[in-house]
Scaffold this motif. Structure first.
Motif, PDB file in Angstrom:
ATOM      1  N   LYS A 150       0.809  -1.213   0.000  1.00  9.85           N
ATOM      2  CA  LYS A 150       0.000   0.000   0.000  1.00  9.85           C
ATOM      3  C   LYS A 150       0.849   1.272   0.000  1.00  9.85           C
ATOM      4  CE  LYS A 150      -4.089   1.916   2.253  1.00  9.85           C
ATOM      5  NZ  LYS A 150      -5.079   1.732   3.333  1.00  9.85           N
ATOM      6  N   LEU A 151       2.042   1.197   0.577  1.00  7.81           N
ATOM      7  CA  LEU A 151       2.913   2.368   0.666  1.00  7.81           C
ATOM      8  C   LEU A 151       3.651   2.570  -0.648  1.00  7.81           C
ATOM      9  CD1 LEU A 151       4.135   4.582   2.578  1.00  7.81           C
ATOM     10  CD2 LEU A 151       6.013   2.967   2.975  1.00  7.81           C
ATOM     11  N   GLU A 152       3.330   3.641  -1.368  1.00  8.44           N
ATOM     12  CA  GLU A 152       4.018   3.971  -2.609  1.00  8.44           C
ATOM     13  C   GLU A 152       5.217   4.857  -2.294  1.00  8.44           C
ATOM     14  OE1 GLU A 152       3.197   5.879  -7.066  1.00  8.44           O
ATOM     15  OE2 GLU A 152       1.758   6.223  -5.436  1.00  8.44           O
ATOM     16  N   ILE A 153       6.401   4.452  -2.758  1.00  7.84           N
ATOM     17  CA  ILE A 153       7.637   5.177  -2.465  1.00  7.84           C
ATOM     18  C   ILE A 153       8.121   5.865  -3.739  1.00  7.84           C
ATOM     19  CG2 ILE A 153      10.000   4.973  -1.611  1.00  7.84           C
ATOM     20  CD1 ILE A 153       9.124   2.375  -0.218  1.00  7.84           C
ATOM     21  N   LYS A 154       8.346   7.176  -3.650  1.00 10.60           N
ATOM     22  CA  LYS A 154       8.753   7.962  -4.812  1.00 10.60           C
ATOM     23  C   LYS A 154       9.847   8.938  -4.412  1.00 10.60           C
ATOM     24  CE  LYS A 154       5.185   9.538  -7.222  1.00 10.60           C
ATOM     25  NZ  LYS A 154       3.887  10.202  -7.509  1.00 10.60           N
ATOM     26  N   LEU A 155      10.601   9.389  -5.393  1.00  7.40           N
ATOM     27  CA  LEU A 155      11.551  10.475  -5.173  1.00  7.40           C
ATOM     28  C   LEU A 155      10.758  11.777  -5.117  1.00  7.40           C
ATOM     29  CD1 LEU A 155      14.654  10.941  -4.961  1.00  7.40           C
ATOM     30  CD2 LEU A 155      14.618  11.469  -7.404  1.00  7.40           C
ATOM     31  N   ALA A 156      11.090  12.648  -4.170  1.00  5.72           N
ATOM     32  CA  ALA A 156      10.309  13.875  -3.980  1.00  5.72           C
ATOM     33  C   ALA A 156      10.222  14.714  -5.253  1.00  5.72           C
ATOM     34  CB  ALA A 156      10.912  14.701  -2.844  1.00  5.72           C
ATOM     35  N   GLU A 157      11.294  14.740  -6.047  1.00  5.77           N
ATOM     36  CA  GLU A 157      11.317  15.559  -7.255  1.00  5.77           C
ATOM     37  C   GLU A 157      10.319  15.106  -8.313  1.00  5.77           C
ATOM     38  OE1 GLU A 157      15.728  15.047  -6.451  1.00  5.77           O
ATOM     39  OE2 GLU A 157      13.923  14.726  -5.270  1.00  5.77           O
ATOM     40  N   GLN A 158       9.793  13.916  -8.170  1.00 12.08           N
ATOM     41  CA  GLN A 158       8.845  13.426  -9.168  1.00 12.08           C
ATOM     42  C   GLN A 158       7.528  14.198  -9.144  1.00 12.08           C
ATOM     43  OE1 GLN A 158       9.965   8.919  -8.351  1.00 12.08           O
ATOM     44  NE2 GLN A 158       8.774   9.097 -10.229  1.00 12.08           N
ATOM     45  N   GLN A 159       7.360  15.082  -8.178  1.00 11.55           N
ATOM     46  CA  GLN A 159       6.159  15.910  -8.144  1.00 11.55           C
ATOM     47  C   GLN A 159       6.263  17.093  -9.095  1.00 11.55           C
ATOM     48  OE1 GLN A 159       3.850  14.296  -6.428  1.00 11.55           O
ATOM     49  NE2 GLN A 159       5.595  12.946  -6.141  1.00 11.55           N
ATOM     50  N   PHE A 160       7.458  17.369  -9.610  1.00 11.91           N
ATOM     51  CA  PHE A 160       7.614  18.437 -10.591  1.00 11.91           C
ATOM     52  C   PHE A 160       7.051  17.986 -11.944  1.00 11.91           C
ATOM     53  CE2 PHE A 160      11.687  19.406  -8.075  1.00 11.91           C
ATOM     54  CZ  PHE A 160      10.980  20.159  -7.154  1.00 11.91           C
ATOM     55  N   ASP A 161       6.660  18.947 -12.771  1.00  5.99           N
ATOM     56  CA  ASP A 161       6.112  18.624 -14.093  1.00  5.99           C
ATOM     57  C   ASP A 161       7.245  18.322 -15.067  1.00  5.99           C
ATOM     58  OD1 ASP A 161       3.482  19.032 -13.220  1.00  5.99           O
ATOM     59  OD2 ASP A 161       3.652  21.186 -13.555  1.00  5.99           O
ATOM     60  N   LEU A 162       7.916  17.225 -14.857  1.00  9.55           N
ATOM     61  CA  LEU A 162       9.113  16.910 -15.646  1.00  9.55           C
ATOM     62  C   LEU A 162       8.782  16.585 -17.100  1.00  9.55           C
ATOM     63  CD1 LEU A 162      11.037  14.691 -13.057  1.00  9.55           C
ATOM     64  CD2 LEU A 162      11.241  17.146 -13.470  1.00  9.55           C
ATOM     65  N   GLN A 163       7.576  16.102 -17.366  1.00 14.35           N
ATOM     66  CA  GLN A 163       7.213  15.717 -18.726  1.00 14.35           C
ATOM     67  C   GLN A 163       6.569  16.854 -19.510  1.00 14.35           C
ATOM     68  OE1 GLN A 163       8.133  12.781 -19.603  1.00 14.35           O
ATOM     69  NE2 GLN A 163       8.488  11.788 -17.635  1.00 14.35           N
TER      70      GLN A 163
END
Length: 263
Positions: A150-163
């Protein structure tokens, strides 16, 4: 006195007291973790942020014990039945691989590049995979509490609009600074001090359309220093689609951009 017995107080908090335990099953819990901070936000079932707490991990000898005590004593965090739980990791050891890779491949990349005892995690972007070293003991604690599936682990920077755009991001974190490149050559680089970032920028062609967030203000010495080396430097502003309770009126959006932008 042990850390578990110490009075636990966030350094910053926003609380909409209309939110209650009975809403948790329909709400989203978003953590952000680094060597220097442990913070979380709550978004209710209607899509509004209703809670935010930010704790310092600086100078804490036993960071795991502090996080455990904070979570286990909290009226919301100690509850397991959230609709969604996400952990955003600030990391100094990280890289981007321009393809989708397996967990085994991510572990090999981490062992080869990072040379650290920390466990390697990976998280997919549309055009590839971020590989980064996390805080193994704290991650394991959260996985045991909420469920590893259930715990999704992501790099914090992935919240930026990189695409979506060609911006470059500078993310001032508790323990350093991340320079994050978007669309044309996605990647993220970590610098321990502003002087190290400036030294790198001096070797590059001048960056344009740079957005800044995190532990910084437009009046800070670091921001003013960067204005000499990059063009069109602006703090990230709130997005219309991000809904927040009225109690968040004075909350600095750019400081908690990662949490507010979690999808």
């Amino acid at each position: 006195m042990t850390e578990q017995e110490t009075h636990i107080t966030p350094k910053y908090q926003v609380q909409d007291d209309r939110f209650g335990v009975d809403e948790i099953h329909d709400a989203e819990l978003i953590f952000e973790l680094s060597d220097g901070c442990f913070r979380f936000g709550i978004r209710n079932g209607r899509g509004y942020f209703v809670w935010l707490e930010d704790y310092s991990l600086r100078h804490r000898e036993n960071k795991l014990a502090f996080v455990q005590a904070t979570v286990q004593s909290h009226k919301f965090l100690s509850v397991r039945f959230w609709r969604k739980v996400t952990l955003l990791c600030q990391a100094s050891y990280k890289t981007f691989v321009p393809s989708r890779i397996t967990e085994e491949q991510a572990q090999r990349i981490g062992q080869h590049l990072f040379q650290t005892e920390r466990k390697t995690h990976h998280s997919f972007e549309k055009e590839g995979t971020f590989v980064f070293a996390g805080h193994e003991s704290i991650v394991q604690f959260l996985q045991n509490l909420y469920g590893a599936d259930k715990l999704e682990i992501k790099l914090a920077e992935q919240q930026f609009d990189l695409q979506q755009n060609f911006w470059t991001y500078i993310y001032f974190q508790e323990d350093g600074i991340s320079l994050v490149f978007g669309k044309r050559h996605i990647n993220s680089y970590w610098f321990a001090r502003i002087e190290d970032l400036v030294a790198y920028l001096k070797t590059q062609s001048k960056l344009e359309s740079v957005r800044v967030c995190g532990e910084v203000t437009a009046y800070s010495k670091a921001f003013r220093t960067l204005e000499n080396y990059v063009g069109n430097l602006l703090l990230l502003e709130s997005k219309d689609e991000i809904k927040r309770s009225q109690y968040f009126q004075d909350t600095p959006f750019h400081r908690y951009y990662s949490i507010f932008s979690q999808q």
